[in-house]
Design a protein around this motif. Structure first.
Motif, PDB file in Angstrom:
ATOM      1  N   TRP A 174       0.776  -1.165   0.118  1.00  0.00           N
ATOM      2  CA  TRP A 174      -0.015  -0.093  -0.024  1.00  0.00           C
ATOM      3  C   TRP A 174       0.869   1.302   0.141  1.00  0.00           C
ATOM      4  CZ3 TRP A 174      -2.185  -4.382   1.036  1.00  0.00           C
ATOM      5  CH2 TRP A 174      -3.737  -4.636   0.789  1.00  0.00           C
ATOM      6  N   GLY A 175       0.722   2.170  -1.157  1.00  0.00           N
ATOM      7  CA  GLY A 175       1.502   3.384  -1.140  1.00  0.00           C
ATOM      8  C   GLY A 175       3.033   3.085  -1.761  1.00  0.00           C
ATOM      9  N   ASP A 199      -2.395   2.059  -4.611  1.00  0.00           N
ATOM     10  CA  ASP A 199      -2.423   3.419  -4.550  1.00  0.00           C
ATOM     11  C   ASP A 199      -3.395   4.155  -5.320  1.00  0.00           C
ATOM     12  OD1 ASP A 199       0.728   5.058  -4.413  1.00  0.00           O
ATOM     13  OD2 ASP A 199      -0.989   6.270  -5.258  1.00  0.00           O
ATOM     14  N   ARG A 205       0.517   3.462 -10.157  1.00  0.00           N
ATOM     15  CA  ARG A 205       0.162   2.335 -10.349  1.00  0.00           C
ATOM     16  C   ARG A 205       0.746   1.862 -11.581  1.00  0.00           C
ATOM     17  NH1 ARG A 205      -5.050   4.197  -8.660  1.00  0.00           N
ATOM     18  NH2 ARG A 205      -5.950   3.572 -10.869  1.00  0.00           N
ATOM     19  N   THR A 249      -4.934   3.050   4.924  1.00  0.00           N
ATOM     20  CA  THR A 249      -4.087   2.128   4.422  1.00  0.00           C
ATOM     21  C   THR A 249      -3.748   0.978   5.381  1.00  0.00           C
ATOM     22  OG1 THR A 249      -2.218   3.307   4.911  1.00  0.00           O
ATOM     23  CG2 THR A 249      -3.100   3.634   2.666  1.00  0.00           C
TER      24      THR A 249
END
Length: 347
Positions: A174-175, A199, A205, A249
């Motif tokens: 995530w991120g 993201d 992405r 997240t």
């Protein structure tokens, strides 16, 4: 060496920065003076400026992802020579805690962090402990070597040491910025499959897919769990990495884990997160693991991987700015201008 150098200074009382003339530091016993080639701008640098991280000193030079050459040896230093290409470690052991007294310096209980507890490398020169240096192979560019000291080594530690990812495990990230990008690359390198990036930015992405992710999903997608289930053959995630450090997240990554899965919290912020009810958490057998930093040997391992072409960091350097413009670099990272992986400062 005498004289002055240009260096960025952070003033904790006003939370302001300035590039100023300061004395060139002199290395003490067991230390070396490093002429800085490049130094990265990290989100933790921003966190000191905005107050998310408490200041340890009234003023300090920031920057902890550095590469350079040895300019001067302190007393008692052996095994190194002036001109050697090096990466300084971003932490110093205290030598006084229980672990240090036992010789376990890498697990110092009171580790001092560069750019927080002592002056960093947004400067022409910085002082480093000789025992914390890593030699840079000749075919590894200084630009890529600089980011090994955190932007790549912290993800390496998260994937290999804390997350303990093994071949064939399903992984989600995530991120996918400066840290998350390298988690994706390293998870793929150790054999995770599939590797899924999450993201909100479509450009990020797409970049994640180009750099090794098997799938890249918008974390705001209402059908996200169904997509994760389909991508993993119904298995969900064995290991999830939260590189953003946000409530949403963290909790979303936890929710996408399989029974007994592991969530590694890498991103840092002032936001709070929940693991749900104790009953739900216990029955799921999930694990939540905090991660920070790396071991010095990790930088050497990564330098070898880059040197031998196993790890490609050529796209990780988004921009290089002069030291005098460090404030512009900080602003660009804070505003995600150009979706940078890493912005470097060139003294």
């Amino acid at each position: 060496m005498t004289g002055t150098m240009r260096a960025q200074r952070f003033y904790s009382d006003t939370k302001t920065i300035a590039v100023e003339d300061v004395p060139i530091p002199d290395p003490g016993p067991g230390e070396v003076l490093v002429k800085v080639e490049f130094c990265g701008i990290c989100h933790s640098d921003l966190s000191l400026i905005d107050g998310t991280f408490p200041a340890l000193l009234p003023e300090v030079t920031q920057g902890h992802e550095a590469s350079g050459t040895i300019a001067k040896l302190g007393a008692g230093v052996s095994g190194w020579s002036e001109g050697d290409r090096v990466v300084p470690s971003a932490g110093r052991p205290c030598f006084g805690c229980r672990n240090c007294r036992r010789g376990d310096l890498t697990n110092c209980l009171n580790i001092q962090l560069m750019a927080f507890a002592y002056d960093g490398a947004w400067a022409e020169y910085t002082v480093a402990q000789a025992g914390g240096l890593t030699r840079i192979p000749d075919n590894v560019p200084f630009e890529q070597a600089a980011i090994l000291a955190d932007a790549v080594s912290t993800p390496f530690g998260a994937v290999v040491r804390t997350g303990k990812v093994v071949v064939g495990e399903t992984v989600g990230v995530w991120g996918v910025g400066g840290v998350g990008t390298h988690i994706v690359q390293l998870a793929r390198l150790v054999g995770a499959v599939p590797v899924i990036a999450f993201d909100i930015n479509p450009t990020v992405r797409e970049r994640a897919l180009e750099l090794g992710a098997d799938y890249a999903f918008d974390s705001r997608d209402e059908n996200l769990k169904e997509k994760v289930a389909k991508a993993t053959g119904g298995r969900m995630l064995d290991v999830a990495f939260d590189a953003a450090g946000l409530t949403v997240t963290f909790e979303q990554a936890l929710d996408c884990l399989t029974v007994g899965g592991r969530l590694v919290a890498v991103g840092l912020s002032a936001q709070e997160a929940s693991v749900g009810t104790t009953a739900q958490f216990g029955l799921s057998q999930k694990q939540v693991l905090g991660h920070l930093g790396y071991k010095n040997v990790d930088i050497e391992t990564l330098a070898e991987l880059v040197s031998r072409g196993r790890l490609d960091l050529s796209r990780s350097i988004s921009e290089i700015i002069p030291l005098e413009d460090v404030a512009k670099g900080i602003e660009k990272l804070a505003n995600h201008e150009g979706d940078p992986i890493r912005i470097l400062v060139k003294p």
